[in-house]
Motif scaffolding. Structure first.
Motif, PDB file in Angstrom:
ATOM      1  N   LYS A 153      76.425  -1.199-112.840  1.00 26.99           N
ATOM      2  CA  LYS A 153      77.495  -0.456-112.566  1.00 26.99           C
ATOM      3  C   LYS A 153      77.169   1.163-112.630  1.00 26.99           C
ATOM      4  O   LYS A 153      78.176   2.175-112.566  1.00 26.99           O
ATOM      5  N   SER A 277      80.257  12.265-102.944  1.00 29.62           N
ATOM      6  CA  SER A 277      81.564  12.315-102.791  1.00 29.62           C
ATOM      7  C   SER A 277      82.221  13.507-103.075  1.00 29.62           C
ATOM      8  O   SER A 277      83.045  13.740-103.789  1.00 29.62           O
ATOM      9  N   ASP A 296      77.925   3.025-102.615  1.00 30.09           N
ATOM     10  CA  ASP A 296      79.220   2.590-103.126  1.00 30.09           C
ATOM     11  C   ASP A 296      80.246   2.662-102.126  1.00 30.09           C
ATOM     12  O   ASP A 296      80.597   3.889-101.524  1.00 30.09           O
ATOM     13  N   PRO A 297      80.604   1.477-101.310  1.00 36.56           N
ATOM     14  CA  PRO A 297      81.616   1.769-100.088  1.00 36.56           C
ATOM     15  C   PRO A 297      82.863   2.394-100.736  1.00 36.56           C
ATOM     16  O   PRO A 297      83.461   2.922 -99.828  1.00 36.56           O
ATOM     17  N   ALA A 298      83.414   2.401-102.114  1.00 39.71           N
ATOM     18  CA  ALA A 298      84.678   2.712-102.410  1.00 39.71           C
ATOM     19  C   ALA A 298      84.379   4.449-102.360  1.00 39.71           C
ATOM     20  O   ALA A 298      85.427   5.098-102.019  1.00 39.71           O
ATOM     21  N   GLN A 299      83.276   5.121-102.418  1.00 41.81           N
ATOM     22  CA  GLN A 299      83.279   6.337-102.209  1.00 41.81           C
ATOM     23  C   GLN A 299      83.400   7.030-100.669  1.00 41.81           C
ATOM     24  O   GLN A 299      83.478   8.218-100.463  1.00 41.81           O
ATOM     25  N   LYS A 302      86.454   8.790 -99.287  1.00 36.83           N
ATOM     26  CA  LYS A 302      87.400   8.934-100.432  1.00 36.83           C
ATOM     27  C   LYS A 302      88.256  10.231-100.461  1.00 36.83           C
ATOM     28  O   LYS A 302      89.354  10.162-100.771  1.00 36.83           O
ATOM     29  N   ALA A 311      77.261   2.000 -95.640  1.00 38.06           N
ATOM     30  CA  ALA A 311      77.446   1.521 -97.197  1.00 38.06           C
ATOM     31  C   ALA A 311      75.913   0.986 -97.353  1.00 38.06           C
ATOM     32  O   ALA A 311      75.791  -0.143 -96.804  1.00 38.06           O
TER      33      ALA A 311
END
Length: 566
Positions: A153, A277, A296-299, A302, A311
Motif C-alpha cells: 500500500k 494527482s 491507483d484508480p482512486a486518484q 480526484k 488505471a
C-alpha cells in the motif's frame, strides 16, 4: 533446543526482509529490543538520532530514494509522539515505512501508567497497518503482515510492542507466514486504452503532466512524448523523471513553475496526466480533453475532471499507447513550447549571474549545479529554497527528495542522512533555508558521529521568507517572520564538522568545492538577500494588487508617506 525471544525474532525477521539499518533513540520501553539489535550490529545498524522526528523523516526519505522499507523506532509516550511528523510525510508521499514503538508492560495498559499513551488510536490515521503485539507467538505473523502491507500500500505500518513481550520466548505454536511481497504489472481495461488512443490521435496541442508515478519510466515516457509531439511538464515530486534540459521538458507548474509550462497549459487542447494527482488545478487547462493515468484508480479524477481514466502501471500503459499510435507529424505546438523554454532558461541564466551582495539565492543554486555530480543526491527542505531548487537546479540523473505533500520544514537534513546511508559513495547535499535547518539541526551531530560526509547548504536570510512574501501578497505587513540565527558555520565546527561562512560571490564556489573534496560532514552558511521574492512564473492581478497594498500600508505606518490634507 534453543528458543528465540520475541525481541530476537523481530530483529532476525527485519534482517530477512532486507532491512540493514534502523533510526531511533534508546529508552526504557524498547530496551528489550535494543539488546538483540546490539547483538546483530554486523547485519543491521542502529542509527542513533537526536530527535525521533528526524529519525522518522530519515526513514521516509530512505524509502522515497530507494523504494525499500524505511524503519524507525521510539519509546512509548513522548518518543512515539515525536515520530508522527515524519510518518505523515511518508503517508502523504506514499513511502513504505515501518515504525516500531514501545509501550508500557501488558498488565499496566489501561492504568494510566507512566508514559502510557493510547498509541493505536494516535497512529490510526497515519497508518495503513496499525497493531499492538499481544504475545510472543503472535509477533512473527504480525511483523510479516505489517511489512507486506507497507510495501503493497506504499504507506506506514506501526507495531506497538509492550515492554514485556520482547522478553518472552517464541513457542512452537507461533504461526509461520511468507516473508516476501508479490509484485504485479497492471494494464488498464482495453476499452479505456482505445478511448485514450482516439483522443490522442485527434490532439493538436497535447501536453503531458508527469508526476512521481512516472519515475523509473524515463525512456518510455520520452518515446511516448516524441510519438505524440507533446512537451512534458513536471510536478515537483516528478522532478527528475526526465532531465530538466531535455528538449521535451518545459519545467514545473504552479507557483514554483515556469512561464512556458503555464502558457502551454493555457493553449493545450489535450492533457495527459501521468502518475500525479496534481492539487493546484487552477494551473490546468479549462477546456482540454484529459486522460489521467495512475496505478491507483482512486486518484483518477480526484481533483480535476477527466475524459478517460487509465488505471494501470505507467511504463506498461505508455508502451501500449506508443505502440498503437501513429507518429504525429505536426510539431508546431511542441516547437513553440521549446522556443519559449529557451527564452526562459536565458532569463534564469541572467538571474544566476547576478553578483550583488547579499548574494542572490539563484547564484547559490547555480554554484551547486557546477559542483554536484551527475549522480548526486539532493535533499531539499521546504520554503523559498524549494522554489530556487525547482527552478534553477537542472537535474540530469541526480536523485531529488523532498517532503512534497506534507511540505514539512526540517526535512532537508534528515533526508541527507538517509541519502548518505543509502548511497555511501555518492555526493549528498542538503539544501535548506535557515528556518527549516534550525528545526532539525541537532542531528547534524548524527552526521558527524557516523562519519557521513553530507554537505548542508543553508540559505541564510534571517527570515521565514516564504511566509513573509505570503503575508505581503495578502496586503499585510510581515510579522513574526524574522529569525535570530547563530553562525551555522561555527556551529558545524563545534559539532566536529567543517563549516564555511559565505558572504561574497567569490567565496561561494570554492566553499562548495572544498566541502565536497574534504568528504566530511559540513555546513556552508550562505548569507542571501532576504528581499529576493520567489515570484511565480505568471503573476496574477490579485497577487500584484496585494503586494502593492502591502507596500503602501508599510510606507504609511513608517511615516514615509504623508496623508493628503482634508
Amino acid at each position: 533446543m534453543f528458543k528465540q525471544t520475541a525481541g530476537e525474532k523481530l530483529i532476525d525477521m527485519l534482517i530477512e526482509w532486507g532491512v540493514d539499518h534502523i533510526y531511533g533513540m534508546p529508552g526504557d520501553s524498547i530496551n528489550s529490543l535494543i539488546e538483540p539489535l546490539r547483538k546483530a550490529q554486523d547485519k543491521i545498524k542502529f542509527i542513533q538520532v537526536r530527535h525521533e522526528e528526524a529519525g522518522a523523516l530519515a526513514a521516509a526519505a530512505y524509502a522515497k530514494l530507494t523504494g525499500k522499507l524505511g524503519v524507525c523506532m521510539a519509546i512509548a509516550g513522548p518518543g512515539a509522539i515525536h515520530l508522527l511528523n515524519g510518518l505523515y510525510d511518508a503517508k502523504l508521499d506514499h513511502a513504505p515505512v515501518l515504525a516500531i514503538t514501545g509501550q508500557v508492560e501488558s498488565d499496566l495498559i489501561g492504568t494510566d501508567s507512566f508514559q502510557e499513551v493510547n498509541l493505536e488510536r494516535m497512529f490510526d490515521d497515519v497508518a495503513v497497518y496499525n497493531q499492538r503485539i499481544m504475545s510472543a507467538e503472535q509477533l512473527p505473523a504480525v511483523v510479516n503482515q505489517a511489512i507486506r502491507t507497507a510495501y503493497a500500500k506504499k504507506g506506514v505500518s506501526v507495531l506497538t510492542i509492550p515492554d514485556d513481550i520482547p522478553r518472552f520466548e517464541v513457542g512452537k505454536e507461533a504461526r509461520v507466514t511468507a516473508q516476501f511481497t508479490a509484485k504485479q504489472v497492471v494494464l488498464p481495461m482495453k476499452d479505456d486504452l482505445l478511448n485514450a488512443n482516439k483522443i490522442l490521435e485527434e490532439a493538436a496541442k497535447p501536453v503531458i503532466l508527469a508526476g512521481r508515478g512516472a519515475h523509473g519510466h524515463r525512456d518510455t515516457l520520452l518515446s511516448f512524448a516524441e510519438k505524440i509531439g507533446a512537451p512534458v511538464v513536471l510536478t515537483l515530486p516528478g522532478k527528475g523523471v526526465i532531465p530538466d534540459k531535455h528538449p521535451y521538458c518545459i519545467g514545473g507548474l504552479g507557483l514554483i513553475g515556469t512561464k512556458p509550462s503555464y502558457e502551454a497549459m493555457l493553449e493545450a487542447d489535450t492533457l495527459i496526466m501521468i502518475g500525479t494527482s496534481f492539487p493546484f488545478t487552477a494551473f490546468l487547462p479549462e477546456h482540454a480533453k484529459t486522460i489521467h493515468l495512475d496505478i491507483d484508480p482512486a486518484q483518477i479524477g480526484k481533483r480535476y475532471p477527466v475524459d478517460v481514466g487509465l488505471a494501470g502501471d505507467a511504463g506498461a500503459t505508455l508502451s501500449w499507447l506508443t505502440d498503437h499510435l501513429a507518429t504525429k507529424e505536426d510539431r508546431s505546438f511542441l516547437e513553440k513550447s521549446q522556443d519559449r523554454m529557451k527564452h526562459w532558461l536565458a532569463k534564469l541564466d541572467h538571474q544566476e549571474e547576478d553578483g550583488s551582495v547579499p548574494l542572490k539565492p539563484q547564484r547559490v543554486i547555480h554554484a551547486l549545479q557546477e559542483v554536484a555530480a551527475d549522480d548526486a543526491v539532493l535533499s531539499v527542505d521546504v520554503g523559498n529554497v524549494t522554489v530556487w531548487m525547482a527552478r534553477h537546479f537542472h537535474i540530469t540523473h541526480q536523485s531529488f527528495v523532498i517532503s512534497s505533500w506534507l511540505a514539512t520544514l526540517g526535512c532537508g537534513l534528515p533526508g541527507a542522512l538517509a541519502g548518505q546511508i543509502a548511497h555511501p559513495d555518492k555526493q549528498v547535499f542538503a539544501v535548506c533555508g535557515d528556518g527549516g535547518f534550525a528545526m532539525t539541526m541537532a542531528d547534524f551531530v548524527t552526521a558527524v558521529k557516523y562519519e557521513l560526509p553530507i554537505v548542508v547548504i543553508v540559505l541564510n536570510n534571517h527570515k521565514i521568507a516564504m511566509i513573509k512574501f505570503e503575508q505581503e501578497v495578502m496586503g499585510n505587513i510581515e510579522f513574526g517572520t524574522n529569525l535570530q540565527n547563530p553562525d551555522f558555520a561555527r556551529y558545524a565546527e563545534a559539532c566536529g564538522g567543517d563549516g564555511y561562512r559565505v558572504e561574497r560571490p567569490e567565496q561561494l564556489l570554492p566553499a562548495i568545492q572544498q566541502a565536497v573534496q574534504n568528504r566530511k560532514a559540513c555546513i556552508i552558511d550562505v548569507l542571501v538577500d532576504p528581499e529576493e521574492a520567489p515570484m511565480p512564473a505568471k503573476i496574477q492581478f490579485s497577487q500584484a494588487a496585494g503586494y502593492t497594498k502591502h507596500m503602501i500600508k508599510e510606507l504609511f505606518e513608517e511615516g514615509k508617506i504623508d496623508l493628503p490634507p482634508l
